[in-house]
Design a protein around this motif. Structure first.
Motif, PDB file in Angstrom:
ATOM      1  N   LYS A 169       2.053   9.668  -5.756  1.00 16.76           N
ATOM      2  CA  LYS A 169       2.807  10.900  -5.546  1.00 16.76           C
ATOM      3  C   LYS A 169       3.720  11.211  -6.726  1.00 16.76           C
ATOM      4  CE  LYS A 169       6.094  13.018  -2.301  1.00 16.76           C
ATOM      5  NZ  LYS A 169       6.836  12.850  -1.028  1.00 16.76           N
ATOM      6  N   LEU A 170       4.341  10.166  -7.308  1.00 15.80           N
ATOM      7  CA  LEU A 170       5.370  10.388  -8.324  1.00 15.80           C
ATOM      8  C   LEU A 170       4.845  10.352  -9.757  1.00 15.80           C
ATOM      9  CD1 LEU A 170       8.237   8.206  -6.780  1.00 15.80           C
ATOM     10  CD2 LEU A 170       8.068  10.700  -6.756  1.00 15.80           C
ATOM     11  N   ILE A 171       3.892   9.447 -10.037  1.00 15.68           N
ATOM     12  CA  ILE A 171       3.382   9.321 -11.418  1.00 15.68           C
ATOM     13  C   ILE A 171       1.864   9.150 -11.420  1.00 15.68           C
ATOM     14  CG2 ILE A 171       5.506   8.413 -12.466  1.00 15.68           C
ATOM     15  CD1 ILE A 171       4.218   5.574 -12.085  1.00 15.68           C
ATOM     16  N   PRO A 172       1.128  10.090 -10.888  1.00 17.80           N
ATOM     17  CA  PRO A 172      -0.328   9.917 -10.747  1.00 17.80           C
ATOM     18  C   PRO A 172      -1.056   9.755 -12.082  1.00 17.80           C
ATOM     19  CG  PRO A 172       0.289  12.202 -10.386  1.00 17.80           C
ATOM     20  CD  PRO A 172       1.567  11.421 -10.427  1.00 17.80           C
ATOM     21  N   LEU A 173      -0.524  10.320 -13.167  1.00 26.46           N
ATOM     22  CA  LEU A 173      -1.243  10.322 -14.445  1.00 26.46           C
ATOM     23  C   LEU A 173      -0.622   9.408 -15.505  1.00 26.46           C
ATOM     24  CD1 LEU A 173      -1.983  14.154 -14.717  1.00 26.46           C
ATOM     25  CD2 LEU A 173      -3.426  12.353 -13.735  1.00 26.46           C
ATOM     26  N   LEU A 174       0.466   8.745 -15.187  1.00 29.51           N
ATOM     27  CA  LEU A 174       1.124   7.885 -16.173  1.00 29.51           C
ATOM     28  C   LEU A 174       0.247   6.690 -16.501  1.00 29.51           C
ATOM     29  CD1 LEU A 174       3.929   7.520 -17.681  1.00 29.51           C
ATOM     30  CD2 LEU A 174       4.388   5.790 -15.917  1.00 29.51           C
ATOM     31  N   THR A 175      -0.058   6.502 -17.779  1.00 26.61           N
ATOM     32  CA  THR A 175      -0.914   5.386 -18.184  1.00 26.61           C
ATOM     33  C   THR A 175      -0.080   4.141 -18.450  1.00 26.61           C
ATOM     34  OG1 THR A 175      -0.776   5.890 -20.552  1.00 26.61           O
ATOM     35  CG2 THR A 175      -2.517   7.011 -19.267  1.00 26.61           C
ATOM     36  N   LEU A 176      -0.754   3.010 -18.513  1.00 27.35           N
ATOM     37  CA  LEU A 176      -0.088   1.756 -18.846  1.00 27.35           C
ATOM     38  C   LEU A 176       0.537   1.831 -20.238  1.00 27.35           C
ATOM     39  CD1 LEU A 176      -2.784  -0.673 -17.433  1.00 27.35           C
ATOM     40  CD2 LEU A 176      -0.445  -0.468 -16.576  1.00 27.35           C
ATOM     41  N   ALA A 177      -0.136   2.534 -21.154  1.00 28.28           N
ATOM     42  CA  ALA A 177       0.386   2.676 -22.520  1.00 28.28           C
ATOM     43  C   ALA A 177       1.698   3.468 -22.531  1.00 28.28           C
ATOM     44  CB  ALA A 177      -0.650   3.358 -23.415  1.00 28.28           C
ATOM     45  N   GLU A 178       1.877   4.345 -21.552  1.00 31.48           N
ATOM     46  CA  GLU A 178       3.082   5.177 -21.487  1.00 31.48           C
ATOM     47  C   GLU A 178       4.200   4.530 -20.678  1.00 31.48           C
ATOM     48  OE1 GLU A 178       1.028   9.614 -21.577  1.00 31.48           O
ATOM     49  OE2 GLU A 178       1.069   8.468 -19.700  1.00 31.48           O
ATOM     50  N   LEU A 179       3.919   3.354 -20.118  1.00 35.71           N
ATOM     51  CA  LEU A 179       4.914   2.681 -19.287  1.00 35.71           C
ATOM     52  C   LEU A 179       5.937   1.958 -20.168  1.00 35.71           C
ATOM     53  CD1 LEU A 179       5.638   2.116 -16.311  1.00 35.71           C
ATOM     54  CD2 LEU A 179       4.265   0.022 -16.467  1.00 35.71           C
ATOM     55  N   ASN A 180       7.159   2.438 -20.179  1.00 40.96           N
ATOM     56  CA  ASN A 180       8.233   1.819 -20.941  1.00 40.96           C
ATOM     57  C   ASN A 180       9.518   1.894 -20.118  1.00 40.96           C
ATOM     58  OD1 ASN A 180       9.341   4.474 -21.358  1.00 40.96           O
ATOM     59  ND2 ASN A 180       7.837   4.755 -23.007  1.00 40.96           N
ATOM     60  N   ARG A 181      10.621   1.454 -20.705  1.00 44.96           N
ATOM     61  CA  ARG A 181      11.863   1.417 -19.927  1.00 44.96           C
ATOM     62  C   ARG A 181      12.291   2.807 -19.466  1.00 44.96           C
ATOM     63  NH1 ARG A 181      16.785  -1.435 -22.424  1.00 44.96           N
ATOM     64  NH2 ARG A 181      17.552  -0.951 -20.331  1.00 44.96           N
ATOM     65  N   ILE A 182      12.044   3.807 -20.281  1.00 44.62           N
ATOM     66  CA  ILE A 182      12.463   5.167 -19.916  1.00 44.62           C
ATOM     67  C   ILE A 182      11.608   5.718 -18.784  1.00 44.62           C
ATOM     68  CG2 ILE A 182      12.631   7.546 -20.733  1.00 44.62           C
ATOM     69  CD1 ILE A 182      13.405   6.448 -23.463  1.00 44.62           C
ATOM     70  N   THR A 183      10.276   5.603 -18.920  1.00 44.12           N
ATOM     71  CA  THR A 183       9.401   6.150 -17.875  1.00 44.12           C
ATOM     72  C   THR A 183       9.544   5.367 -16.575  1.00 44.12           C
ATOM     73  OG1 THR A 183       7.551   4.817 -18.721  1.00 44.12           O
ATOM     74  CG2 THR A 183       7.715   7.101 -19.495  1.00 44.12           C
ATOM     75  N   TYR A 184       9.789   4.044 -16.691  1.00 41.64           N
ATOM     76  CA  TYR A 184       9.964   3.230 -15.482  1.00 41.64           C
ATOM     77  C   TYR A 184      11.283   3.589 -14.789  1.00 41.64           C
ATOM     78  CZ  TYR A 184      10.154  -0.723 -12.296  1.00 41.64           C
ATOM     79  OH  TYR A 184      10.218  -1.503 -11.158  1.00 41.64           O
ATOM     80  N   GLN A 185      12.342   3.746 -15.581  1.00 41.52           N
ATOM     81  CA  GLN A 185      13.634   4.128 -14.998  1.00 41.52           C
ATOM     82  C   GLN A 185      13.559   5.497 -14.339  1.00 41.52           C
ATOM     83  OE1 GLN A 185      16.660   2.124 -14.981  1.00 41.52           O
ATOM     84  NE2 GLN A 185      16.938   3.646 -13.353  1.00 41.52           N
ATOM     85  N   GLN A 186      12.813   6.417 -14.952  1.00 39.79           N
ATOM     86  CA  GLN A 186      12.650   7.739 -14.364  1.00 39.79           C
ATOM     87  C   GLN A 186      11.908   7.651 -13.036  1.00 39.79           C
ATOM     88  OE1 GLN A 186      13.998  10.734 -15.665  1.00 39.79           O
ATOM     89  NE2 GLN A 186      13.521  11.258 -13.532  1.00 39.79           N
ATOM     90  N   LEU A 187      10.920   6.744 -12.958  1.00 42.24           N
ATOM     91  CA  LEU A 187      10.198   6.516 -11.705  1.00 42.24           C
ATOM     92  C   LEU A 187      11.167   6.055 -10.615  1.00 42.24           C
ATOM     93  CD1 LEU A 187       7.723   5.972  -9.875  1.00 42.24           C
ATOM     94  CD2 LEU A 187       7.502   3.754 -11.021  1.00 42.24           C
TER      95      LEU A 187
ATOM     96  N   HIS B  86       0.829  -1.207   0.000  1.00 43.54           N
ATOM     97  CA  HIS B  86       0.000   0.000   0.000  1.00 43.54           C
ATOM     98  C   HIS B  86       0.866   1.261   0.000  1.00 43.54           C
ATOM     99  CE1 HIS B  86      -3.631  -2.369   1.825  1.00 43.54           C
ATOM    100  NE2 HIS B  86      -3.609  -2.402   0.506  1.00 43.54           N
ATOM    101  N   LEU B  87       1.991   1.204   0.712  1.00 45.93           N
ATOM    102  CA  LEU B  87       2.905   2.341   0.725  1.00 45.93           C
ATOM    103  C   LEU B  87       3.513   2.552  -0.664  1.00 45.93           C
ATOM    104  CD1 LEU B  87       4.298   4.543   2.358  1.00 45.93           C
ATOM    105  CD2 LEU B  87       6.080   2.885   2.962  1.00 45.93           C
ATOM    106  N   THR B  88       3.830   1.454  -1.345  1.00 47.76           N
ATOM    107  CA  THR B  88       4.341   1.545  -2.715  1.00 47.76           C
ATOM    108  C   THR B  88       3.325   2.220  -3.623  1.00 47.76           C
ATOM    109  OG1 THR B  88       5.787  -0.392  -2.492  1.00 47.76           O
ATOM    110  CG2 THR B  88       5.073   0.183  -4.719  1.00 47.76           C
ATOM    111  N   CYS B  89       2.054   1.841  -3.486  1.00 49.55           N
ATOM    112  CA  CYS B  89       1.001   2.466  -4.289  1.00 49.55           C
ATOM    113  C   CYS B  89       0.883   3.953  -3.986  1.00 49.55           C
ATOM    114  CB  CYS B  89      -0.340   1.766  -4.037  1.00 49.55           C
ATOM    115  SG  CYS B  89      -0.432   0.078  -4.695  1.00 49.55           S
ATOM    116  N   ALA B  90       1.067   4.308  -2.720  1.00 50.72           N
ATOM    117  CA  ALA B  90       0.995   5.718  -2.330  1.00 50.72           C
ATOM    118  C   ALA B  90       2.116   6.515  -2.991  1.00 50.72           C
ATOM    119  CB  ALA B  90       1.063   5.850  -0.816  1.00 50.72           C
ATOM    120  N   TRP B  91       3.292   5.899  -3.100  1.00 49.83           N
ATOM    121  CA  TRP B  91       4.403   6.584  -3.765  1.00 49.83           C
ATOM    122  C   TRP B  91       4.145   6.743  -5.265  1.00 49.83           C
ATOM    123  CZ3 TRP B  91       8.243   9.616  -2.491  1.00 49.83           C
ATOM    124  CH2 TRP B  91       8.665   9.645  -1.158  1.00 49.83           C
ATOM    125  N   LEU B  92       3.494   5.759  -5.867  1.00 48.69           N
ATOM    126  CA  LEU B  92       3.132   5.890  -7.285  1.00 48.69           C
ATOM    127  C   LEU B  92       2.187   7.066  -7.484  1.00 48.69           C
ATOM    128  CD1 LEU B  92       2.530   2.187  -8.435  1.00 48.69           C
ATOM    129  CD2 LEU B  92       4.569   3.607  -8.762  1.00 48.69           C
TER     130      LEU B  92
END
Length: 308
Positions: free
Chosen positions: A44-62, A36-42
């Protein structure tokens, strides 16, 4: 597929549903709270990032953003929790490729670690400072953990019925859920269910302390129990005895360390501590094991040199 998710849904929403589907009721409450804490950080950090936008670059930036305020090991744990959800999203066709592949784990420089255990001389000074009266107290808990290596939650779950004084053992079969309001809960793992040998002095002391107590009620619990209370009591004794301040969990490390330095095998120490495998013991006490190995090398060299 979790509630008909699409690639246009946010990664935050997917992870929350994934945790609810696969983790609730399947992991311990303390582990679930970490998800649940991990979800809370998501959120905070990437509230609007969609699954379609999830790639190696966006994940590494997270991961990089998370690492700015966390140590490397904490970032690694964060990554491992997310990876399970991400791989399921890939399997479901919501994410094209595994974005966690070849992820680089960064993190803040670890803070200076406090001493985790006492040596034998320091432990003697601590135990001599305890006020061991005729009634159960935190001081008695400190003595018990120092001599048995029990986890805090295991020790406070003990009842008089758990002591087999004739056989000089105490049975560990449950823990006390002090973080969530109390009550008996299962042990950390199956290996944690065990019988721990007691010395005769501890047998005599606790047979007297528990003889008039209800057999099936925890002997150290009187209302709400806080780990911080026990740590505060221990800290006062450490300061008064003029030894390094350690935590109650540090008493468990002290117990294991003294056994290893006394020559007790890693297998026996692992069994006494209730570790799931010897690997856990080796990893936790690597520095001590290495020190013992250096002593063994010196002993071997002295033995060989005396052959001529």
């Amino acid at each position: 597929m979790i509630n008909a998710m699409t690639p246009q849904h946010t990664f935050c929403d997917y992870c929350r549903q994934w945790v609810a589907m696969y983790k609730e009721g399947a992991v311990r409450d303390v582990t679930l709270s970490k998800y649940h804490l991990t979800c809370a950080w998501l959120q905070k950090l990437i509230p609007l990032l969609t699954l379609a936008e999830l790639n190696r670059i966006t994940y590494q930036q997270l991961l990089n953003d998370y690492a700015q305020s966390h140590e490397r090991q904490t970032t690694m744990d964060f990554h491992h929790q997310l990876k399970g959800a991400v791989l399921d999203a890939v399997d479901e066709g919501l994410v094209d490729r595994d974005p966690t592949r070849k992820a680089i784990i960064k993190g803040k420089t670890p803070r200076a670690k406090k001493q985790k255990y006492l040596n034998q001389f320091e432990l003697h000074r601590l135990l001599n400072d305890l006020n061991l009266g005729t009634d159960i107290s935190w001081d008695w808990l400190i003595l018990l953990i120092a001599k048995t290596g029990l986890r805090f939650s295991e020790a406070i779950a003990l009842t008089p019925a758990d002591f087999e004084f004739g056989r000089r053992v105490v049975s560990v079969s449950k823990t006390w859920d002090y973080k969530s309001g109390g009550g008996f809960v299962p042990t950390k793992n199956r290996s944690s269910v065990r019988k721990v040998q007691l010395d005769w002095q501890l047998v005599i002391q606790f047979s007297e302390l528990t003889k008039s107590l209800p057999p099936d009620e925890p002997i150290f619990v009187n209302g709400k129990v806080y780990n911080s209370t026990a740590n505060d009591v221990l800290e006062r004794h450490c300061r008064h005895a003029e030894i390094p301040v350690i935590s109650v969990h540090g008493l468990r490390h002290t117990h294991a360390s003294l056994l290893l330095f006394a020559g007790v095998s890693i297998a026996s120490v692992a069994k006494r501590l209730g570790h799931a495998s010897m690997n856990t013991t080796q990893k936790t006490y690597l520095h001590i094991i290495q020190e013992l190995e250096n002593q063994d090398v010196d002993l071997v060299m002295r033995s060989i040199s005396s052959l001529i």
